[in-house]
Motif scaffolding. Structure first.
Motif, PDB file in Angstrom:
ATOM      1  N   ALA A  69      20.990  44.365  62.532  1.00 14.89           N
ATOM      2  CA  ALA A  69      22.252  43.816  63.051  1.00 14.89           C
ATOM      3  C   ALA A  69      23.432  44.723  62.688  1.00 14.89           C
ATOM      4  CB  ALA A  69      22.472  42.399  62.522  1.00 14.89           C
ATOM      5  N   GLY A  70      23.409  45.283  61.489  1.00 18.11           N
ATOM      6  CA  GLY A  70      24.467  46.196  61.077  1.00 18.11           C
ATOM      7  C   GLY A  70      24.481  47.467  61.908  1.00 18.11           C
ATOM      8  N   TRP A  71      23.281  48.007  62.192  1.00 21.06           N
ATOM      9  CA  TRP A  71      23.206  49.210  63.019  1.00 21.06           C
ATOM     10  C   TRP A  71      23.588  48.912  64.464  1.00 21.06           C
ATOM     11  CZ3 TRP A  71      23.944  53.671  61.255  1.00 21.06           C
ATOM     12  CH2 TRP A  71      23.464  54.063  60.012  1.00 21.06           C
ATOM     13  N   GLU A  72      23.221  47.722  64.963  1.00 20.55           N
ATOM     14  CA  GLU A  72      23.621  47.358  66.331  1.00 20.55           C
ATOM     15  C   GLU A  72      25.141  47.337  66.436  1.00 20.55           C
ATOM     16  OE1 GLU A  72      21.684  43.619  67.080  1.00 20.55           O
ATOM     17  OE2 GLU A  72      19.808  44.586  67.658  1.00 20.55           O
ATOM     18  N   LYS A  73      25.784  46.723  65.464  1.00 23.93           N
ATOM     19  CA  LYS A  73      27.255  46.654  65.451  1.00 23.93           C
ATOM     20  C   LYS A  73      27.861  48.054  65.361  1.00 23.93           C
ATOM     21  CE  LYS A  73      31.035  44.520  62.909  1.00 23.93           C
ATOM     22  NZ  LYS A  73      31.408  43.645  61.781  1.00 23.93           N
ATOM     23  N   THR A  74      27.311  48.877  64.487  1.00 25.62           N
ATOM     24  CA  THR A  74      27.829  50.235  64.297  1.00 25.62           C
ATOM     25  C   THR A  74      27.641  51.080  65.555  1.00 25.62           C
ATOM     26  OG1 THR A  74      27.425  50.125  61.923  1.00 25.62           O
ATOM     27  CG2 THR A  74      27.611  52.323  62.896  1.00 25.62           C
ATOM     28  N   VAL A  75      26.436  51.072  66.117  1.00 18.63           N
ATOM     29  CA  VAL A  75      26.158  51.867  67.316  1.00 18.63           C
ATOM     30  C   VAL A  75      26.999  51.373  68.483  1.00 18.63           C
ATOM     31  CG1 VAL A  75      24.372  52.475  69.005  1.00 18.63           C
ATOM     32  CG2 VAL A  75      23.868  52.598  66.554  1.00 18.63           C
ATOM     33  N   ASP A  76      27.131  50.064  68.644  1.00 21.72           N
ATOM     34  CA  ASP A  76      27.959  49.531  69.734  1.00 21.72           C
ATOM     35  C   ASP A  76      29.422  49.947  69.571  1.00 21.72           C
ATOM     36  OD1 ASP A  76      25.745  48.388  70.938  1.00 21.72           O
ATOM     37  OD2 ASP A  76      26.148  46.369  70.180  1.00 21.72           O
ATOM     38  N   ARG A  77      29.914  49.979  68.329  1.00 19.74           N
ATOM     39  CA  ARG A  77      31.289  50.429  68.074  1.00 19.74           C
ATOM     40  C   ARG A  77      31.447  51.906  68.450  1.00 19.74           C
ATOM     41  NH1 ARG A  77      31.574  49.412  62.866  1.00 19.74           N
ATOM     42  NH2 ARG A  77      31.497  51.569  62.171  1.00 19.74           N
TER      43      ARG A  77
END
Length: 107
Positions: free
Chosen positions: A67-75
């Protein structure tokens, strides 16, 4: 009669050739350009390292869950990172599976 058959065959083969070319291109992209580089690492090397050095990327390796990587990559994508929807999944899979000190991208 042969002329009509040629047009029909050309109309059928054109899209098939285009589709085959796209599939081959995507396959090459996701395979890390034919080398042994994992596809997610290949995306990170191409897309993420344009703005971030390996040290910056590796700072969060093992600290973020999926979830943290999804948020980071989406940003990063919202900020202009050149990552397709297919590459997004591959790079998130790769990043979220990494452990602190994993080799390859991270020294």
């Amino acid at each position: 009669m042969a002329n009509g058959s040629s047009r029909w065959l050309g109309a059928l083969l054109g899209p098939l050739v285009l589709t085959a070319g796209l599939v081959m291109t995507l396959g090459t992209l996701l395979s890390g350009c034919g080398d042994k580089t994992p596809p997610g690492e290949a995306v990170a090397m191409r897309a993420c390292r344009i703005c971030h050095g390996a040290d910056r990327i590796c700072a969060d390796i093992g600290k973020l869950d999926r979830a943290g990587w999804e948020k980071t990559v989406d940003r990063m994508i919202a900020g202009g990172a050149n990552v397709t929807p297919e590459e997004r999944i591959v790079v998130i899979d790769w990043l979220s599976a990494r452990k602190p000190g994993d080799k390859s991208l991270c020294p």
